[in-house]
Motif scaffolding. Structure first.
Motif, PDB file in Angstrom:
ATOM      1  N   THR A  19       0.770  -1.194  -0.026  1.00 47.14           N
ATOM      2  CA  THR A  19       0.048  -0.128   0.060  1.00 47.14           C
ATOM      3  C   THR A  19       0.990   1.851   0.278  1.00 47.14           C
ATOM      4  OG1 THR A  19      -1.923  -1.239   0.945  1.00 47.14           O
ATOM      5  CG2 THR A  19      -1.721   1.238   1.484  1.00 47.14           C
ATOM      6  N   ASN A  53      -6.825  -0.191  14.383  1.00 43.58           N
ATOM      7  CA  ASN A  53      -6.480  -0.557  12.985  1.00 43.58           C
ATOM      8  C   ASN A  53      -5.234  -0.601  12.920  1.00 43.58           C
ATOM      9  OD1 ASN A  53      -6.072  -1.021  10.307  1.00 43.58           O
ATOM     10  ND2 ASN A  53      -8.027  -0.427   9.919  1.00 43.58           N
ATOM     11  N   SER A  56      -3.647   0.720   8.783  1.00 47.53           N
ATOM     12  CA  SER A  56      -4.105   1.658   8.871  1.00 47.53           C
ATOM     13  C   SER A  56      -3.195   2.568   9.572  1.00 47.53           C
ATOM     14  CB  SER A  56      -5.375   2.062   9.090  1.00 47.53           C
ATOM     15  OG  SER A  56      -6.121   1.386   8.842  1.00 47.53           O
ATOM     16  N   TRP A  57      -3.031   2.418  10.724  1.00 44.31           N
ATOM     17  CA  TRP A  57      -2.193   3.136  11.907  1.00 44.31           C
ATOM     18  C   TRP A  57      -0.198   3.223  10.866  1.00 44.31           C
ATOM     19  CZ3 TRP A  57       2.132   3.486  14.023  1.00 44.31           C
ATOM     20  CH2 TRP A  57       2.721   4.206  15.425  1.00 44.31           C
ATOM     21  N   SER A  60      -0.560   4.680   7.185  1.00 46.04           N
ATOM     22  CA  SER A  60      -0.518   6.603   7.691  1.00 46.04           C
ATOM     23  C   SER A  60       0.649   7.084   7.651  1.00 46.04           C
ATOM     24  CB  SER A  60      -2.081   7.018   8.633  1.00 46.04           C
ATOM     25  OG  SER A  60      -2.256   8.290   9.128  1.00 46.04           O
ATOM     26  N   ALA A  93      -6.848   9.739   3.983  1.00 42.63           N
ATOM     27  CA  ALA A  93      -7.941   8.689   5.113  1.00 42.63           C
ATOM     28  C   ALA A  93      -8.622   8.015   4.069  1.00 42.63           C
ATOM     29  CB  ALA A  93      -8.395   9.300   6.045  1.00 42.63           C
ATOM     30  N   ILE A  96      -6.099   5.443   2.133  1.00 44.71           N
ATOM     31  CA  ILE A  96      -5.564   4.309   2.806  1.00 44.71           C
ATOM     32  C   ILE A  96      -6.772   3.226   3.410  1.00 44.71           C
ATOM     33  CG2 ILE A  96      -4.856   3.878   5.033  1.00 44.71           C
ATOM     34  CD1 ILE A  96      -3.024   6.742   4.575  1.00 44.71           C
ATOM     35  N   GLY A  97      -7.867   4.016   4.246  1.00 44.12           N
ATOM     36  CA  GLY A  97      -8.541   3.846   4.135  1.00 44.12           C
ATOM     37  C   GLY A  97      -9.770   2.079   3.031  1.00 44.12           C
ATOM     38  N   ILE A 102      -6.695  -1.378  -0.978  1.00 43.85           N
ATOM     39  CA  ILE A 102      -6.028  -2.387  -0.039  1.00 43.85           C
ATOM     40  C   ILE A 102      -5.826  -3.990  -0.481  1.00 43.85           C
ATOM     41  CG2 ILE A 102      -5.590  -3.436   2.349  1.00 43.85           C
ATOM     42  CD1 ILE A 102      -6.361  -0.107   3.509  1.00 43.85           C
TER      43      ILE A 102
END
Length: 414
Positions: A19, A53, A56-57, A60, A93, A96-97, A102
């Motif tokens: 990602t 999550n 995602s952390w 990001s 966001a 990424i989400g 993904i």
């Protein structure tokens, strides 16, 4: 907490990397961001707790770390200003989400590694490095080539991607067929590394086997094809025995000693159904033949019921279609199971005498086992010790040491 972060790295790092490559547009920049993100996690999570999550952390955090690095460098290098600007945006966001994005990132990564502009040997090395996370030394061991050679291949592949501006994407449908063979081979290598890990303390790396099966399902959806169905069948049939291959103490359990009641019947049924579909066209591919071999194992209620002559015949087909010393070794084992260890020993000695598989530990382990069965313990110990010197996988090392100890402790003549 350290163990938890290690587990998350093991199970999520390659997807995080895939990602980050999409978001940052550069392999090296994404790898640096990946390591920065996990370093930040090692500092923050013990203090603040693991986020809801973690994926995602990490993505990001890695992305923002990369932006900060580029911002600092752009003060001295104006050429980086455009890159810095391109990485900012209000869709952070969302990007990424987005689970659809993904979910496809690993497939994008594989198709990029397998781009026809990249030499085939570099494609495989690049894929094992980026998709499996193997080191250059581990890849070198798998391909039986020097580590510096592998490192050079990976550097050249990354340079080619950068200089040719190879897009990070799954190609259009009309381009898929010509890229299919390489992509399937990479998925196959990912699965093999998970099913029989080349290094470490685990017999099976379920994160890799699961990911390979998931990727094969995505390819089936993109391009239904007998070769894809054959590969998926092979992986499901092999993976159905995964849990039975390791004991509670993580030691290796051989096929003949496995509790067959623990094999996953759902995967077996799906695998056999896929195998039937893959064989319908009449002209079968290499993965389908290997799936047929795996099917013979899962259909046998007991080790003694295994149809070894048929398995040996399948290996004959594989050797005819794509000669390989590894296939020759597997064929030797199948023949030994049906004709006796002396015949298997003769074949393996011929393979080793030709200069093939001299540094492959499983060839020496198989030879040692034939010698053990033939009542030649001193020669068997020597062969096991040779296999031991070449092996890098914890449970296999323990198994080889156990065999040596058993032979050394046995009364003379037994």
């Amino acid at each position: 907490m350290e163990k938890l972060i290690e587990d998350i790295y093991r199970s999520q790092s390659r997807r995080v990397l895939a990602t980050l490559i999409r978001l940052l547009g550069d392999f090296d920049r994404a790898e640096e961001a990946l390591h920065d993100a996990f370093a930040a996690a090692a500092r923050a999570w013990p203090r603040d707790g693991v986020p809801g999550n973690p994926f995602s952390w990490l993505v990001s955090t890695g992305r923002h770390k990369a932006i900060d690095h580029i911002r600092r460098r752009s003060r001295f290098d104006a050429s980086l200003k455009d890159i810095e600007d391109s990485l900012y945006g209000e869709a952070d966001a969302t990007e990424i989400g987005d689970m659809e994005l993904i979910g496809d990132d690993m497939l994008r990564l594989i198709f990029t590694c397998c781009h026809p502009a990249i030499p085939s040997d570099a494609q495989m090395a690049m894929a094992l490095r980026e998709v499996c996370g193997l080191t250059t030394e581990e890849i070198a061991h798998a391909f039986l080539v020097p580590a510096p050679t592998v490192a050079q291949r990976i550097v050249r592949a990354k340079s080619k991607i950068r200089s040719d501006r190879i897009p990070y994407e799954v190609p259009d449908l009309d381009e898929l067929p010509q890229r299919l063979d390489r992509v399937l081979h990479v998925i196959y290598l990912v699965f093999n590394e998970g099913y029989s890990a080349s290094w470490g303390t685990e017999v099976v790396r379920a994160d890799l086997t699961t990911e390979a099966i998931r990727l094969a399902r995505l390819v089936v959806d993109l391009l239904p094809h007998p070769d894809v169905e054959g590969l998926l069948a092979l992986m499901l049939l092999q993976d159905s025995r995964g849990l039975a291959r390791r004991a509670e103490d993580r030691s290796l359990i051989l096929l003949a000693e496995q509790d067959r009641s623990t094999w996953d019947r759902r995967k077996i049924e799906e695998g056999l159904d896929l195998l039937r579909r893959a064989m319908e066209p009449g002209e079968v591919g290499l993965y389908t033949v290997q799936a047929a071999i795996a099917a013979e194992h899962v259909k046998a209620a007991t080790p003694e019921a295994t149809d070894w002559p048929r398995i040996a015949a399948y290996y004959d087909l594989l050797i005819t279609a794509q000669p390989s010393p590894i296939v020759e070794l597997n064929r030797a084992v199948a023949i030994a199971m049906s004709e006796g260890p002396q015949r298997g020993l003769e074949i393996i000695d011929g393979i080793l005498a030709s200069g093939k598989l001299g540094t492959y530990h499983l060839a020496h382990a198989a030879r040692a086992d034939f010698l053990r069965q033939l009542g030649r313990p001193a020669e068997a110990i020597t062969a096991y010790e040779r296999a031991l010197s070449l092996c890098q996988q914890g449970p296999e090392l323990a198994f080889l040491r156990k065999r040596i100890s058993e032979l050394a402790a046995a009364p003379e003549g037994q």
